[in-house]
Design an enzyme around this catalytic site. Structure first.
Site, short mmCIF file in Angstrom:
data_model
loop_
_atom_site.label_atom_id
_atom_site.label_comp_id
_atom_site.label_asym_id
_atom_site.label_seq_id
_atom_site.Cartn_x
_atom_site.Cartn_y
_atom_site.Cartn_z
N GLU A 1 51.12 39.20 48.52
CA GLU A 1 50.53 39.92 49.63
C GLU A 1 49.89 38.98 50.65
O GLU A 1 49.55 37.84 50.34
CB GLU A 1 49.48 40.89 49.12
CG GLU A 1 48.32 40.18 48.49
CD GLU A 1 47.35 41.12 47.81
OE1 GLU A 1 47.65 42.31 47.70
OE2 GLU A 1 46.29 40.63 47.41
N CYS B 1 45.81 35.96 56.42
CA CYS B 1 45.43 35.31 55.16
C CYS B 1 46.69 35.24 54.30
O CYS B 1 47.26 36.27 53.95
CB CYS B 1 44.34 36.14 54.49
SG CYS B 1 43.84 35.52 52.90
N CYS C 1 47.78 33.59 39.84
CA CYS C 1 46.92 32.38 39.88
C CYS C 1 46.50 32.06 38.44
O CYS C 1 46.19 32.98 37.67
CB CYS C 1 45.69 32.62 40.74
SG CYS C 1 44.63 31.16 40.87
N CYS D 1 39.21 33.11 37.88
CA CYS D 1 37.88 33.41 38.42
C CYS D 1 37.54 34.86 38.03
O CYS D 1 38.36 35.76 38.20
CB CYS D 1 37.84 33.24 39.93
SG CYS D 1 38.25 31.56 40.44
N CYS E 1 37.90 38.04 40.47
CA CYS E 1 39.10 38.09 41.30
C CYS E 1 40.21 38.89 40.63
O CYS E 1 40.51 38.68 39.45
CB CYS E 1 39.57 36.66 41.56
SG CYS E 1 41.21 36.57 42.29
N CYS F 1 41.28 39.27 47.54
CA CYS F 1 42.58 38.67 47.22
C CYS F 1 43.20 39.30 45.99
O CYS F 1 42.57 39.51 44.98
CB CYS F 1 42.45 37.16 47.05
SG CYS F 1 41.49 36.64 45.65
S1 SF4 Z 1 39.63 33.42 43.44
FE1 SF4 Z 1 41.44 34.28 42.43
S2 SF4 Z 1 43.19 33.51 43.56
FE2 SF4 Z 1 41.41 32.26 44.13
S3 SF4 Z 1 41.48 30.51 42.68
FE3 SF4 Z 1 40.16 32.05 41.73
S4 SF4 Z 1 41.55 33.23 40.42
FE4 SF4 Z 1 42.82 32.08 41.85
#
Ligand code: SF4
Length: 355
Positions: A91, A104, A111, A115, A118, A332
């Site tokens: 996306e 963006c 990923c 995190c 997220c 995100c």
């Molecule tokens: S915020 Fe989400 S997309 Fe960004 S590095 Fe951390 S886990 Fe990965």
């Protein structure tokens, strides 16, 4: 098949020569793709019919396919869901703000960095995007919007510094004067703090802006929120950023996503102020966009104001970015995560900070 969307003008000139054509044809192809937004070789009417036939048989223009667009009811922000040629989904988000039209971009499918706040993290990593898939997002959004895009941020799905070469190449293509010609100071590459890559980025002298997604001002909290911190801790990040400032003389941005009751305590503000005093940076405070099923909370205006005032004495260049598109899940990975989980199983999960 060669995907021409992710090639630089120099690579396209070489490719034209390999096809038995004059090298300047490569420059024409580049401008057809990036200035005119051509989606097919038949549109490229300054090329001979024979060259267009050769291109049809030996190359592709693999623009990600837009399969869903969600528009914010609060702002004009739009979230684009794309399908790639292998069926994976990613996306991008379009964020208009007066004359500024920002996109963006995603750099990975999923990923690996986990995190805790997220949505993309829940997916794990499927794969890196190619430079063509990264640039293709921007071309597709530009076509849908029908207006010139002025700014680009690499803050979508994925950690850009884990797909370093393709991200740098995509940024160079986006910046190229024969193409979209977006200024280098209008392109920002964000990282959660891959200290080794920040140093490399500084040493290589890339002209694009840099942002650090900090989100916690002590190692205990940051280890918990962002496990990458166990490998590249705060001191390593700060030292890499000092190196960046020394080598480039440029200021960078620190992003701090504010989560009520998690990282907005007075002691967090004091520690953050201490870090900011050491760095040549500006600070963006971003109230958290809640994700269903996660415990983190968005601060209200009073909580935000309190934190802002504590920081402001240490860092005068603080901006608050009330994230646009809260109502379309424009944090995100959220729209994508909902779709991807239904359709794909995770095929790969890299260890933290690998590559
Ligand atoms: S915020 Fe989400 S997309 Fe960004 S590095 Fe951390 S886990 Fe990965």
């Amino acid at each position: 098949m060669n995907d021409l969307t992710g090639m630089t003008p120099e690579e396209l000139r070489d490719f034209s020569t390999e096809l038995g054509e004059k090298s300047f044809r490569g420059g024409q192809i580049f401008s057809w793709i990036h200035q005119h937004g051509s989606e097919s070789f038949t549109d490229m009417t300054t090329l001979s019919k024979e060259l267009r036939r050769k291109l049809e048989s030996k190359a592709t223009l693999q623009a990600p396919e837009v399969i869903d667009v969600t528009e914010s009811g609060e702002t004009a922000s739009r979230k684009f869901l794309f399908r790639l040629t292998d069926g994976m989904k990613i996306e991008s988000v379009f964020l208009p703000d007066g004359k500024r039209r920002t996109v963006c971009l995603s750099s990975q499918v999923g990923c690996p960095l986990d995190c805790k706040f997220c949505a993309t993290a829940k997916m794990g990593l499927f794969r890196n995007l190619t430079s063509g898939e990264i640039v293709g997002q921007l071309l597709a959004v530009g076509r849908e919007i029908g207006k010139r895009i002025t700014n680009v941020v690499f803050m979508g799905m994925g950690e850009p510094m884990l797909n370093y070469d393709n991200v740098i190449k995509a940024a160079s293509i986006i910046h190229h004067p024969e193409g979209l010609n977006i200024g280098s100071r209008k392109i920002t590459i964000s990282t959660v703090g891959m200290a080794n890559r920040i140093r490399q980025y500084a040493d290589e002298g890339h002209p694009f802006k840099l942002a650090l997604s900090l989100n916690a001002a002590d190692d205990v909290l940051r280890d918990r929120l962002m496990p990458i911190n166990t490998k590249h801790n705060l001191e390593a990040c700060i030292s890499a950023l000092d190196h960046y400032s020394e080598r480039t003389g440029k200021r960078f941005t620190v992003e701090y996503v504010l989560m009520a009751g998690t990282n907005d305590r007075p002691e967090d503000a004091t520690r953050l102020a201490g870090i900011l005093k050491r760095l040549d940076c500006k600070l963006n405070l971003i109230p958290y966009n809640p994700i269903s099923g996660e415990p983190f909370k968005r601060p209200n205006r009073d909580q935000l104001k309190r934190f802002y005032e504590l920081i402001y004495s240490a860092k005068r260049t603080v901006t608050v970015r009330w994230s646009q598109g809260k109502d379309i899940n424009a944090a995100c990975g959220q729209l994508h995560a909902e779709n991807q989980r239904k359709n794909f199983r995770k095929v790969k999960s890299k260890s933290i900070g690998s590559q």
